[in-house]
Design a protein around this motif. Structure first.
Motif, PDB file in Angstrom:
ATOM      1  N   PHE A 177       0.838  -1.186   0.000  1.00 18.65           N
ATOM      2  CA  PHE A 177       0.000   0.000   0.000  1.00 18.65           C
ATOM      3  C   PHE A 177       0.880   1.246   0.000  1.00 18.65           C
ATOM      4  O   PHE A 177       1.912   1.278   0.668  1.00 18.65           O
ATOM      5  N   THR A 178       0.455   2.269  -0.732  1.00 17.80           N
ATOM      6  CA  THR A 178       1.152   3.550  -0.728  1.00 17.80           C
ATOM      7  C   THR A 178       0.150   4.659  -0.424  1.00 17.80           C
ATOM      8  O   THR A 178      -0.989   4.629  -0.881  1.00 17.80           O
ATOM      9  N   GLY A 179       0.591   5.624   0.368  1.00 16.97           N
ATOM     10  CA  GLY A 179      -0.245   6.781   0.689  1.00 16.97           C
ATOM     11  C   GLY A 179       0.476   8.052   0.314  1.00 16.97           C
ATOM     12  O   GLY A 179       1.652   8.233   0.661  1.00 16.97           O
ATOM     13  N   ASP A 180      -0.185   8.964  -0.399  1.00 14.63           N
ATOM     14  CA  ASP A 180       0.503  10.144  -0.925  1.00 14.63           C
ATOM     15  C   ASP A 180      -0.026  11.442  -0.322  1.00 14.63           C
ATOM     16  O   ASP A 180      -0.893  11.459   0.545  1.00 14.63           O
ATOM     17  N   GLY A 181       0.535  12.555  -0.835  1.00 15.36           N
ATOM     18  CA  GLY A 181       0.222  13.868  -0.308  1.00 15.36           C
ATOM     19  C   GLY A 181      -1.169  14.358  -0.619  1.00 15.36           C
ATOM     20  O   GLY A 181      -1.652  15.301   0.024  1.00 15.36           O
ATOM     21  N   THR A 182      -1.848  13.753  -1.584  1.00 21.14           N
ATOM     22  CA  THR A 182      -3.221  14.145  -1.893  1.00 21.14           C
ATOM     23  C   THR A 182      -4.223  13.492  -0.953  1.00 21.14           C
ATOM     24  O   THR A 182      -5.411  13.823  -0.983  1.00 21.14           O
ATOM     25  N   GLY A 183      -3.763  12.530  -0.156  1.00 21.44           N
ATOM     26  CA  GLY A 183      -4.669  11.788   0.719  1.00 21.44           C
ATOM     27  C   GLY A 183      -5.127  10.476   0.124  1.00 21.44           C
ATOM     28  O   GLY A 183      -5.936   9.763   0.730  1.00 21.44           O
ATOM     29  N   GLN A 184      -4.601  10.117  -1.019  1.00 23.64           N
ATOM     30  CA  GLN A 184      -5.032   8.896  -1.702  1.00 23.64           C
ATOM     31  C   GLN A 184      -4.173   7.702  -1.292  1.00 23.64           C
ATOM     32  O   GLN A 184      -2.949   7.816  -1.168  1.00 23.64           O
ATOM     33  N   VAL A 185      -4.819   6.574  -1.064  1.00 25.18           N
ATOM     34  CA  VAL A 185      -4.141   5.319  -0.764  1.00 25.18           C
ATOM     35  C   VAL A 185      -4.318   4.394  -1.962  1.00 25.18           C
ATOM     36  O   VAL A 185      -5.443   4.179  -2.425  1.00 25.18           O
ATOM     37  N   LYS A 186      -3.210   3.864  -2.480  1.00 29.58           N
ATOM     38  CA  LYS A 186      -3.273   2.933  -3.602  1.00 29.58           C
ATOM     39  C   LYS A 186      -2.873   1.537  -3.125  1.00 29.58           C
ATOM     40  O   LYS A 186      -1.996   1.379  -2.275  1.00 29.58           O
ATOM     41  N   VAL A 187      -3.552   0.539  -3.700  1.00 29.49           N
ATOM     42  CA  VAL A 187      -3.307  -0.861  -3.365  1.00 29.49           C
ATOM     43  C   VAL A 187      -2.636  -1.523  -4.554  1.00 29.49           C
ATOM     44  O   VAL A 187      -3.175  -1.501  -5.673  1.00 29.49           O
ATOM     45  N   TRP A 188      -1.456  -2.114  -4.331  1.00 31.56           N
ATOM     46  CA  TRP A 188      -0.658  -2.737  -5.391  1.00 31.56           C
ATOM     47  C   TRP A 188      -0.468  -4.219  -5.100  1.00 31.56           C
ATOM     48  O   TRP A 188      -0.577  -4.661  -3.958  1.00 31.56           O
ATOM     49  N   LYS A 189      -0.143  -4.977  -6.156  1.00 33.80           N
ATOM     50  CA  LYS A 189       0.132  -6.403  -5.974  1.00 33.80           C
ATOM     51  C   LYS A 189       1.242  -6.838  -6.905  1.00 33.80           C
ATOM     52  O   LYS A 189       1.274  -6.445  -8.080  1.00 33.80           O
ATOM     53  N   TRP A 190       2.158  -7.640  -6.369  1.00 30.72           N
ATOM     54  CA  TRP A 190       3.207  -8.201  -7.202  1.00 30.72           C
ATOM     55  C   TRP A 190       2.611  -9.235  -8.165  1.00 30.72           C
ATOM     56  O   TRP A 190       1.743 -10.023  -7.788  1.00 30.72           O
ATOM     57  N   VAL A 191       3.088  -9.212  -9.402  1.00 29.32           N
ATOM     58  CA  VAL A 191       2.566 -10.070 -10.454  1.00 29.32           C
ATOM     59  C   VAL A 191       3.515 -11.232 -10.652  1.00 29.32           C
ATOM     60  O   VAL A 191       4.736 -11.040 -10.738  1.00 29.32           O
ATOM     61  N   ALA A 192       2.977 -12.439 -10.742  1.00 30.38           N
ATOM     62  CA  ALA A 192       3.808 -13.625 -10.955  1.00 30.38           C
ATOM     63  C   ALA A 192       4.374 -13.608 -12.363  1.00 30.38           C
ATOM     64  O   ALA A 192       3.659 -13.393 -13.340  1.00 30.38           O
TER      65      ALA A 192
END
Length: 433
Positions: free
Chosen positions: A412-427
């Motif tokens: 998960f990443t959280g930025d200065g705009t207040g947005q949280v993004k959810v990422w996943k490693w790809v096989a």
């Protein structure tokens, strides 16, 4: 704790990344390597093939524990979950060597402003990026909107299906991990400086106070003592440590009989705010605005070494096996290793073009250690360890201040705009014989 109901219609898909297409030729696209493939779809791979099994992984297999992605280097129950600050990738000293590692091909490294606004007329022919990342090793699952200011902490308590995010908008938001809906908003009355979880507990640092919530019993405690903003929190040797604005590091110990945290110590030495903490190898490491890193014994709580090689704020410290990694606004990431005398010395320095904000370590889909480095040019660099060969980049509208490892290859990443993004490693697809 008082929770005001909130909503979010985005779906938190946890079905994993895109699966490899068996119809594709198991050959890397020549034009993709040159950064100019325009075939959609392309019959060849837009990723490097993994190395032979004998070269894979410094640690063998990936951990299956819930968001305890890496084994901590301390002993005892307090070492269970170090999140992005402490992980185990296998011993190595080949720092910065790129032989036999992946090749990351650079393209036009700018996100299209018109695409962001939803009205780029060039479509696939646009020379700028129409995505928030470069590289094929990970993918964006979804984004969580709601915070109004920078996200300064992300936590996933053990045994819970909730995600907690804290922000300088003075709130903590609680998200359902299955639906991605915001279940509630906790108003704290002060900016969140940091947030961690340890077992069922969630700890939040705000000005002059550390809030402690037990997600299993719904109990709430307020730990007084800090002077000014609490910028960093970590648990080690059954103690909770807080790095504060006045340069102190306060410690509390939980008393199960009284069900409260009792003051245990106050560590003095830094002359300016303590902004980063990590525990490893029976040591507490603290990074400060005074440009130094202090090494503290967890047994005596005494400072045993001061590291002064950085020339600006030490924003983040990270333990990886016997190594300590530190990053600073001086645009340098330093790797430290203990000498025979027991003192830490720099064994490798990695330089960026911009100041570094935070570090996060985890394993990719092949159980190989990778490092995520957030810089103040609104990007996160993704590197293989220990070679520091680049795997990709993550882009954002503003600085990414928080990165947190999740279960099953999520982060998960959280930025200065207040947005949280959810990422996943790809096989990666298996190479053909």
């Amino acid at each position: 704790m008082d929770v005001d109901g909130g909503g979010n219609k985005r779906v938190f898909h946890r079905l994993g990344g895109p699966q490899s297409d068996p119809s594709k030729n198991q050959k890397v696209c020549f034009h993709w390597r040159a950064g100019k493939c325009n075939r959609h779809p392309c019959p060849f791979l837009h990723r490097e093939l993994p190395p032979p099994p004998s070269q894979q992984g410094l640690n063998g297999t990936a951990s299956s524990k819930r968001h305890h992605a890496f084994a901590a280097t301390t002993d005892g129950p307090s070492a269970r979950n170090r999140g992005p600050n402490n992980f185990n990738g296998g011993a190595s000293s080949t720092w910065g060597r790129t032989g036999g590692t992946r090749v990351f091909v650079r393209k036009m490294e700018k996100v299209c402003n018109y695409w962001v606004q939803g009205n780029c007329s060039y479509g696939d022919k646009c020379k700028f990026l129409h995505c928030w990342s470069m590289g094929d090793s990970f993918s964006l699952l979804t984004q969580l909107d709601g915070h109004q200011k920078v996200v300064s902490g992300i936590a996933l308590p053990s045994g819970s299906d909730k995600l907690y995010t804290g922000s300088k908008d003075q709130t903590v938001r609680v998200w359902d991990c299955q639906s991605g809906q915001c279940l509630g908003v906790i108003n704290l009355g002060g900016e969140v400086g940091c947030m961690i979880s340890e077992g069922p507990w969630v700890f939040v640092g705000i000005p002059d106070v550390v809030k402690a919530w037990n997600t299993q019993t719904n109990s709430e405690l307020s730990l007084s003592g800090p002077v000014g903003q609490v910028y960093a929190l970590v648990v080690g040797n059954d103690l909770l440590f807080a790095g504060t604005q006045d340069g102190s590091i306060l410690a509390w110990k939980f008393n199960a009989v009284t069900n409260c945290f009792e003051p245990a110590a106050s560590l003095k030495g830094h002359t300016l705010a303590v902004v980063s903490l990590v525990v490893g190898a029976n040591r507490l490491y603290s990074g400060s605005m005074d440009h130094s890193i202090r090494v503290w014994s967890l047994e005596t709580l005494q400072c045993i070494q001061t590291l002064t090689e950085h020339t600006s704020v030490v924003m983040s410290v990270l333990c990886w096996d016997q190594f300590l990694l530190s990053c600073s606004l001086d645009q340098q990431l330093k790797v430290w290793v203990a000498t025979q005398s027991g003192n830490l010395e720099v064994t490798y320095t990695h330089k960026e073009e911009h100041g570094l904000i935070t570090l996060c370590g985890m394993h990719d889909s092949e159980a190989k250690p990778v490092l995520l480095c957030a810089c103040n040019d609104n990007t996160v660099r993704v590197y293989d360890l220990p070679a520091f060969s680049e795997r990709g980049k993550i882009f954002s509208k503003e600085e990414i201040r928080s990165i947190q490892v999740g279960p099953g290859g999520l982060f998960f990443t959280g930025d200065g705009t207040g947005q949280v993004k959810v990422w996943k490693w790809v096989a990666d697809p298996a190479p053909t014989a």
